[in-house]
Design a protein around this motif. Structure first.
Motif, short mmCIF file in Angstrom:
data_model
loop_
_atom_site.label_atom_id
_atom_site.label_comp_id
_atom_site.label_asym_id
_atom_site.label_seq_id
_atom_site.Cartn_x
_atom_site.Cartn_y
_atom_site.Cartn_z
N ASP A 1 19.43 5.67 -6.81
CA ASP A 1 19.58 5.56 -8.26
C ASP A 1 19.71 4.11 -8.71
OD1 ASP A 1 19.51 8.28 -8.34
OD2 ASP A 1 21.69 8.56 -8.55
N TRP A 2 20.07 3.23 -7.78
CA TRP A 2 20.24 1.82 -8.12
C TRP A 2 19.02 0.98 -7.70
CZ3 TRP A 2 25.75 -0.64 -7.40
CH2 TRP A 2 26.61 -0.06 -8.33
N ILE A 3 18.01 1.63 -7.15
CA ILE A 3 16.81 0.92 -6.70
C ILE A 3 15.61 1.45 -7.46
CG2 ILE A 3 15.38 0.31 -4.71
CD1 ILE A 3 17.78 1.01 -2.94
N SER A 4 14.79 0.56 -7.97
CA SER A 4 13.62 0.99 -8.75
C SER A 4 12.66 1.80 -7.87
CB SER A 4 12.89 -0.23 -9.33
OG SER A 4 12.40 -1.05 -8.29
N GLU A 5 11.94 2.71 -8.50
CA GLU A 5 11.05 3.59 -7.76
C GLU A 5 9.93 2.84 -7.06
OE1 GLU A 5 9.57 6.63 -10.28
OE2 GLU A 5 11.52 7.59 -10.58
N ASP A 6 9.52 1.69 -7.63
CA ASP A 6 8.41 0.95 -7.02
C ASP A 6 8.90 -0.13 -6.06
OD1 ASP A 6 9.55 -0.75 -8.82
OD2 ASP A 6 7.67 -1.41 -9.75
N SER A 7 10.18 -0.11 -5.67
CA SER A 7 10.70 -1.12 -4.75
C SER A 7 10.03 -1.01 -3.39
CB SER A 7 12.22 -0.96 -4.59
OG SER A 7 12.70 -1.80 -3.57
N MET A 8 9.78 -2.16 -2.79
CA MET A 8 9.14 -2.20 -1.47
C MET A 8 10.00 -1.54 -0.41
SD MET A 8 7.74 -5.58 0.53
CE MET A 8 9.33 -6.40 0.34
N VAL A 9 11.32 -1.47 -0.62
CA VAL A 9 12.19 -0.91 0.40
C VAL A 9 11.86 0.56 0.66
CG1 VAL A 9 14.07 -0.20 -1.15
CG2 VAL A 9 14.59 -0.83 1.21
N HIS A 10 11.49 1.32 -0.37
CA HIS A 10 11.10 2.71 -0.18
C HIS A 10 9.87 2.81 0.72
CE1 HIS A 10 13.97 4.05 -3.10
NE2 HIS A 10 13.40 3.37 -4.10
N PHE A 11 8.90 1.95 0.46
CA PHE A 11 7.66 1.96 1.24
C PHE A 11 7.95 1.65 2.71
CE2 PHE A 11 3.94 -0.17 3.02
CZ PHE A 11 2.95 0.76 2.77
N ILE A 12 8.78 0.63 2.96
CA ILE A 12 9.06 0.22 4.33
C ILE A 12 9.81 1.31 5.08
CG2 ILE A 12 10.44 -1.39 5.72
CD1 ILE A 12 9.66 -3.58 3.73
N VAL A 13 10.85 1.88 4.47
CA VAL A 13 11.63 2.93 5.14
C VAL A 13 10.76 4.13 5.46
CG1 VAL A 13 13.49 4.60 4.81
CG2 VAL A 13 13.85 2.21 4.20
N ASP A 14 9.99 4.61 4.48
CA ASP A 14 9.15 5.79 4.70
C ASP A 14 8.04 5.51 5.70
OD1 ASP A 14 10.70 7.17 2.96
OD2 ASP A 14 9.31 7.06 1.26
N ALA A 15 7.45 4.31 5.62
CA ALA A 15 6.35 3.97 6.53
C ALA A 15 6.84 3.86 7.97
CB ALA A 15 5.70 2.66 6.10
N VAL A 16 7.97 3.19 8.18
CA VAL A 16 8.51 3.05 9.55
C VAL A 16 8.81 4.42 10.14
CG1 VAL A 16 10.50 2.25 10.89
CG2 VAL A 16 9.39 0.70 9.27
N GLU A 17 9.37 5.33 9.35
CA GLU A 17 9.64 6.68 9.84
C GLU A 17 8.34 7.41 10.17
OE1 GLU A 17 12.44 8.11 10.56
OE2 GLU A 17 13.82 6.57 9.82
N ALA A 18 7.32 7.23 9.32
CA ALA A 18 6.06 7.95 9.51
C ALA A 18 5.24 7.40 10.67
CB ALA A 18 5.24 7.89 8.22
N LEU A 19 5.41 6.12 11.00
CA LEU A 19 4.59 5.50 12.04
C LEU A 19 4.98 5.96 13.44
CD1 LEU A 19 4.27 1.83 10.71
CD2 LEU A 19 2.62 3.70 10.54
N GLU A 20 6.17 6.52 13.58
CA GLU A 20 6.61 7.08 14.87
C GLU A 20 6.48 6.07 16.00
OE1 GLU A 20 4.31 10.62 15.34
OE2 GLU A 20 5.44 11.74 13.86
N ILE A 21 7.18 4.95 15.88
CA ILE A 21 7.15 3.90 16.89
C ILE A 21 7.86 4.39 18.14
CG2 ILE A 21 7.73 1.49 17.37
CD1 ILE A 21 5.74 1.95 15.07
N LYS A 22 7.22 4.22 19.31
CA LYS A 22 7.77 4.73 20.57
C LYS A 22 8.21 3.63 21.53
CE LYS A 22 5.25 9.10 20.54
NZ LYS A 22 4.97 9.04 19.11
#
Length: 469
Positions: free
Chosen positions: A22-43
């Motif tokens: 709620d304190w971070i804008s929807e277009d913030s890069m932090v959302h992209f990084i968190v979701d992308a790192v989770e989706a990339l499934e780094i092993k």
């Protein structure tokens, strides 16, 4: 009527919202990084699989923390630790109340290079999935000098090292004689003969080690120069046998010893003295290389760090740094610093990509003559030297169009990394460790760039997540 101001109240206690988003804008890069790192499934994370000892921080969280902080001009582990308390986006990455200390952050960075390489590749594959990176296309390569975590004043030249060794040997002999002479004059207060002898012996051993290292480095260069000397000598002999008089001076064999001005740095022995900036000053530095997409994305598709002061031998290495799974390279652009006949032939061998490499310095200014339409140049004969063929290639309309992309792609990328991201010096020491930093900064750049290509929102990204699950 008095001016009106918004009421500012710092005294009333305030709770954080139930959801930090709620304190971070929807277009913030932090959302992209968190979701992308989770989706990339780094092993490739280096983690304690046994589960012994203290609980570990989730590796995806630590990776997201590093990438976001690197993308927002924070590289020091202590600075990143502080951000876990002061930056709301960083607190969101860490779940609000997790605060890894600087030792934990530094240790994670040092032992997870394989994971960083994996994330560098997978974020580019994500760019391919999103349609922002073409599978076939060109690359533009260049290098930039990044300051090492060492002073150039902590360096010694080969000649000076030899002189200092001779001086120390003489001083050691004098001190030994003084120690054996019972009637010798005492040393100044606080100085002890054995300590002074050992200090000089340790210094002499360090200088001898520096000389050996410089000699080992030079040996590789000497062998290459020896081959060039033999080739030039054979060529001149062939010309003489054909009745022609060879032009220029007779080639000279390379020296058996390193040049007097060859340098060794005691703080970071793998770094080198290099020309920096406009070439008018020198820095203790590393040569960071990048291969950038020329098809519109401006993503870094290949990268590495070298201790070579110039780029003459980097063309094949830079071209090979691009994973074929990411990009099938059809053209390679480079400036004159990369031109070497052997390197060009190596890249183009076996149906390799076409190289467009300047053979001489080119001005960025366009004259009136440059604006005029020109007829296509006459191609050189088939047996012409590589340099002549390359000069012809760059004068053609197609060659000028391809080469123009070089300064429009890779040069701005280095400008962004140094100015916008603020990365101008390595914090770690040694080639392996600074390579880890370059892995991270280039991955952070790619995340930031891909977020921008997605329009600053997650709609484009989230539409592929169901396909991945």
């Amino acid at each position: 009527m008095a001016a009106k101001f918004v009421i500012l109240d710092r005294d009333t206690p305030m709770m954080l919202p139930p959801d930090l988003r709620d304190w971070i804008s929807e277009d913030s890069m932090v959302h992209f990084i968190v979701d992308a790192v989770e989706a990339l499934e780094i092993k490739g994370f280096g983690i304690n699989e046994r589960g012994s000892g203290s609980a570990q921080y989730p590796p995806q969280m630590m990776l997201s923390l590093l990438i976001y902080c690197y993308a927002t001009k924070r590289f020091s582990s202590r600075e990143i630790e502080r951000a876990t308390y002061t930056d709301i986006a960083v607190r969101y990455i860490c779940g609000g109340d997790l605060h890894p200390d600087h030792d934990t952050i530094c240790a994670f960075r040092l032992k997870n290079r394989e994971a960083f390489k994996e994330v560098f590749t997978k974020v580019l594959l994500l760019g391919v999935e999103l349609g922002h990176l073409k599978k076939i296309g060109g690359i533009s390569i260049d290098g930039t000098k990044i300051k090492a975590n060492a002073s150039k004043h902590a360096a010694v030249s080969y000649k000076r090292a030899g002189e200092m060794i001779a001086q120390l040997e003489q001083e050691i002999e004098e001190l030994v004689r003084k120690a054996e002479d019972a009637d010798s004059a005492p040393l100044d207060d606080g100085l002890v003969l054995p300590d002074e002898i050992k200090r000089r012996e340790d210094r002499k051993a360090a200088l001898e080690r520096a000389c050996r290292t410089m000699e080992e480095r030079y040996e590789e260069t000497r062998r290459e120069k020896e081959r060039e000397y033999a080739a030039k000598k054979a060529k001149r002999e062939t010309e003489r046998q054909a009745g022609k008089k060879p032009r220029g001076k007779e080639p000279q064999p390379p020296s058996e010893t390193p040049p007097d001005d060859m340098q060794y740095n005691f703080t970071d022995e793998e770094s080198r003295i290099m020309k920096a900036g406009n070439g008018k000053h020198y820095e203790q530095a590393y040569n960071a290389q990048a291969a950038v997409d020329t098809e519109g994305s401006m993503l870094i598709v290949g990268q590495y760090v070298t201790a070579h002061a110039n780029d003459k031998q980097e063309l094949p290495v830079a071209a090979a740094s691009v994973d074929p799974a990411i990009r099938e390279v059809d053209t390679v652009c480079a400036d004159t610093g990369y031109f070497c006949e052997k390197a060009v032939l190596e890249v183009e061998d076996d149906d390799g990509p076409m190289v467009y490499c300047a053979v001489e310095k080119q001005s960025h200014h366009r004259t009136v003559e440059d604006l005029l339409k020109k007829a296509e140049p006459v191609p050189p004969p088939d047996d012409a030297p590589v340099k002549e063929k390359m000069a012809f290639r760059l004068k053609t309309q197609a060659g000028r169009t391809v080469y123009k992309k070089r300064k429009e792609t890779v040069e701005p990328v280095f400008g962004i990394i140094k100015t916008i991201l603020g990365f101008r010096g390595f914090l770690l020491r040694g080639l392996d460790k600074v390579s880890i930093e370059w892995d991270l900064i280039t991955a952070a750049y790619n995340f930031k760039r891909l977020h921008k290509l997605c329009g600053g929102n997650l709609l484009e990204f989230t539409k592929i997540l169901p396909q991945r699950s």
